[in-house]
Write a protein that holds these residues in place. Structure first.
Motif, PDB file in Angstrom:
ATOM      1  N   PRO A  91      32.222  36.108  32.400  1.00 35.20           N
ATOM      2  CA  PRO A  91      33.280  34.979  32.967  1.00 35.20           C
ATOM      3  C   PRO A  91      34.626  36.485  33.151  1.00 35.20           C
ATOM      4  O   PRO A  91      36.077  35.900  33.815  1.00 35.20           O
ATOM      5  CB  PRO A  91      33.942  34.621  31.156  1.00 35.20           C
ATOM      6  CG  PRO A  91      31.977  35.288  30.754  1.00 35.20           C
ATOM      7  CD  PRO A  91      30.781  36.047  32.162  1.00 35.20           C
ATOM      8  N   MET A  92      34.404  37.858  32.840  1.00 34.22           N
ATOM      9  CA  MET A  92      35.006  38.719  33.394  1.00 34.22           C
ATOM     10  C   MET A  92      35.393  38.509  34.828  1.00 34.22           C
ATOM     11  O   MET A  92      36.730  38.267  35.693  1.00 34.22           O
ATOM     12  CB  MET A  92      35.453  39.735  32.755  1.00 34.22           C
ATOM     13  CG  MET A  92      35.729  39.661  31.209  1.00 34.22           C
ATOM     14  SD  MET A  92      37.005  39.266  31.109  1.00 34.22           S
ATOM     15  CE  MET A  92      37.317  41.908  31.129  1.00 34.22           C
ATOM     16  N   ASP A  93      34.664  38.350  35.610  1.00 34.75           N
ATOM     17  CA  ASP A  93      34.292  38.160  37.266  1.00 34.75           C
ATOM     18  C   ASP A  93      34.709  37.240  37.563  1.00 34.75           C
ATOM     19  O   ASP A  93      35.849  36.848  38.030  1.00 34.75           O
ATOM     20  CB  ASP A  93      33.515  38.221  37.458  1.00 34.75           C
ATOM     21  CG  ASP A  93      32.499  39.961  37.091  1.00 34.75           C
ATOM     22  OD1 ASP A  93      33.263  40.627  36.897  1.00 34.75           O
ATOM     23  OD2 ASP A  93      31.862  39.637  37.776  1.00 34.75           O
ATOM     24  N   VAL A  94      34.864  35.903  36.723  1.00 35.36           N
ATOM     25  CA  VAL A  94      35.479  34.825  37.279  1.00 35.36           C
ATOM     26  C   VAL A  94      36.995  34.606  36.991  1.00 35.36           C
ATOM     27  O   VAL A  94      37.070  33.920  37.604  1.00 35.36           O
ATOM     28  CB  VAL A  94      34.658  32.992  35.670  1.00 35.36           C
ATOM     29  CG1 VAL A  94      35.426  31.808  36.004  1.00 35.36           C
ATOM     30  CG2 VAL A  94      33.040  33.233  36.448  1.00 35.36           C
ATOM     31  N   LEU A  95      37.696  35.008  35.682  1.00 32.83           N
ATOM     32  CA  LEU A  95      38.780  35.544  35.756  1.00 32.83           C
ATOM     33  C   LEU A  95      39.687  35.956  36.917  1.00 32.83           C
ATOM     34  O   LEU A  95      41.395  35.771  37.054  1.00 32.83           O
ATOM     35  CB  LEU A  95      39.157  35.994  34.523  1.00 32.83           C
ATOM     36  CG  LEU A  95      38.868  34.941  33.341  1.00 32.83           C
ATOM     37  CD1 LEU A  95      39.341  36.030  32.066  1.00 32.83           C
ATOM     38  CD2 LEU A  95      39.761  33.639  33.387  1.00 32.83           C
ATOM     39  N   ARG A  96      39.284  36.837  37.156  1.00 32.28           N
ATOM     40  CA  ARG A  96      39.379  37.867  38.297  1.00 32.28           C
ATOM     41  C   ARG A  96      39.920  37.811  39.782  1.00 32.28           C
ATOM     42  O   ARG A  96      40.502  37.507  39.884  1.00 32.28           O
ATOM     43  CB  ARG A  96      38.015  39.094  38.468  1.00 32.28           C
ATOM     44  CG  ARG A  96      38.641  40.459  39.066  1.00 32.28           C
ATOM     45  CD  ARG A  96      37.390  41.664  39.245  1.00 32.28           C
ATOM     46  NE  ARG A  96      36.456  41.351  39.751  1.00 32.28           N
ATOM     47  CZ  ARG A  96      35.665  41.032  39.713  1.00 32.28           C
ATOM     48  NH1 ARG A  96      34.898  42.137  39.692  1.00 32.28           N
ATOM     49  NH2 ARG A  96      34.400  40.478  40.683  1.00 32.28           N
ATOM     50  N   THR A  97      38.894  37.015  39.955  1.00 33.43           N
ATOM     51  CA  THR A  97      38.452  35.763  41.272  1.00 33.43           C
ATOM     52  C   THR A  97      39.310  34.579  40.659  1.00 33.43           C
ATOM     53  O   THR A  97      40.335  34.932  41.790  1.00 33.43           O
ATOM     54  CB  THR A  97      37.147  35.546  41.131  1.00 33.43           C
ATOM     55  OG1 THR A  97      36.049  36.154  41.460  1.00 33.43           O
ATOM     56  CG2 THR A  97      37.170  35.090  42.327  1.00 33.43           C
TER      57      THR A  97
END
Ligand code: COA
Length: 372
Positions: A91-97
């Protein structure tokens, strides 16, 4: 040379936004103690304070809540991007993206200024995470508005599909207040470095999210929960933690670069964790947490930081473990943005130098003469 590994103890600039570890001061946001803010304010008031410098009047706060509420809808292009990200993504990669994608769809240069971007990010981060979550787990395309007038309530509502109880909303709100700002930590410093090149605010926050992700920083709350959740009883935890210490492993959620004796945020979130444990009838995680704290104090004089008791508090709110660090993003966005504005107000390129420890100058070796 004066260089310390990890810039420990180095003063890297100045700030009017918070005091961290200053003798006799405690942790304050623009002069207000976090104890007062966590007990008496709401996250939106704190975000306003961070960004505008003063507490809002009741009219300003009502308008600000309404404004954030009106910005929760995701643009179609962003929904399409989120739908492409696999269920297995962190989910952190989702928010970063998501942050980076929004920067393409609604670039800062096309807005009336950085406040627009910050408000948009504060309003859409919970929507992004919930949209991706429901799409990937249930193939549902959810609506991302809700009648909730707080970010805490909105996120809990989207996650659970119903209005949260007042106590759950307040607990999450207090946690967002505690996570909102913490001086020149690694992610905030990242945001300031990006800003110092005159780059845009989406780039600063995208970089900050990537920095926050690691377990030595924001990722500690997730790692702390995985630890706590391993143990069935306090005695079990005692044995397990003694083993980890014997193997010289780090216990996530303990220790701090700046604080030496205590993290002033920890007792506040611990009270909430305790209250929520009673509310949900927990007889395992909270007692296990207390024992881990006692063992680390006794053995290593280490104290819990904000991440340790946040982990069980979030769990009692029904939040999946992988969403713990994203909650930190929802909150810290106001802190990062305040630092971006402060950096811009007195900008100078951040560009330190390094001690050279490589080889002496030597003659170039033509390729045919190199040893295989
Ligand atoms: N568990 C076990 N030992 C720890 C520890 C922890 N969580 N935190 C610090 N220590 C020990 C170190 O091993 C070191 O011992 P040594 O002198 O015998 O080698 C000593 O305490 C100093 O620690 P150090 O890693 O040099 O401190 P730092 O200032 O570089 O690191 C943190 C600060 C936050 C990165 C570190 O405390 C840590 O990794 N904590 C766990 C991650 C975490 O909770 N991060 C969120 C911070 S809000």
């Amino acid at each position: 040379s004066n260089a310390t590994q990890g810039l420990a103890g180095g003063v890297a600039g100045r700030t009017a936004l918070s005091t961290v570890g200053k003798e006799g001061c405690g942790l304050t946001y623009r002069g207000y103690s976090i104890e007062d803010l966590a007990a008496q304010a709401t996250y939106e008031e704190v975000a306003w304070l961070r960004l505008r410098g003063e507490l809002p009047t009741s009219q300003q706060l009502a308008d600000y809540r309404g404004r954030l509420q009106s910005l929760r809808e995701l643009p179609a292009g962003l929904k399409a991007v989120l739908a492409q990200l696999p269920e297995t993504a962190h989910p952190m990669d989702v928010l970063r993206t998501g942050c980076s994608a929004l920067g393409c769809l609604e670039p800062e240069a096309g807005t009336t200024g950085p406040f627009d971007v910050v408000d948009r990010l504060l309003a859409t981060f919970p929507s992004m995470l919930a949209y991706w979550h429901w799409f990937q787990t249930q193939t549902m395309r959810i609506e991302t508005h809700s009648e909730e007038d707080s970010i805490a309530g909105h996120f809990l509502h989207l996650l659970h599909g119903r209005r949260p109880s007042a106590i759950h909303r307040q607990a999450l709100d207090a946690s967002l207040i505690l996570y909102a700002e913490h001086e020149f930590n690694a992610s905030t410093f990242t945001a300031r470095v990006v800003t110092s090149t005159l780059s845009d605010i989406y780039s600063a926050i995208t970089g900050a999210i990537g920095t926050l992700r690691g377990p030595l920083h924001g990722g500690a709350n997730e790692a702390a929960f995985d630890l706590i959740n391993r143990f069935a009883t306090p005695d079990d935890a005692e044995r397990g933690v003694m083993d980890l210490l014997a193997r010289k492993e780090k216990i996530m959620g303990f220790g701090h670069r700046v604080y030496r004796d205590c993290d002033p945020r920890s007792p506040i979130i611990q009270q909430w964790a305790k209250r929520l444990a009673e509310e949900v009838g927990d007889t395992r995680l909270y007692p296990v947490s207390e024992r881990i704290e006692a063992v680390l104090r006794r053995e290593k004089k280490l104290f819990p930081n904000l991440d340790f008791y946040s982990a069980s508090a979030f769990h009692f709110l029904g939040i999946p473990t992988l969403f713990f660090t994203p909650l930190f993003v929802f909150s810290r966005t106001a802190g990062w943005a305040a630092h971006v504005l402060e950096q811009r107000s007195e900008n100078r390129l951040i560009r330190p130098t390094a001690d050279y420890i490589g080889p002496e100058p030597r003659p170039f070796v033509p390729i045919e003469q190199r040893e295989p």
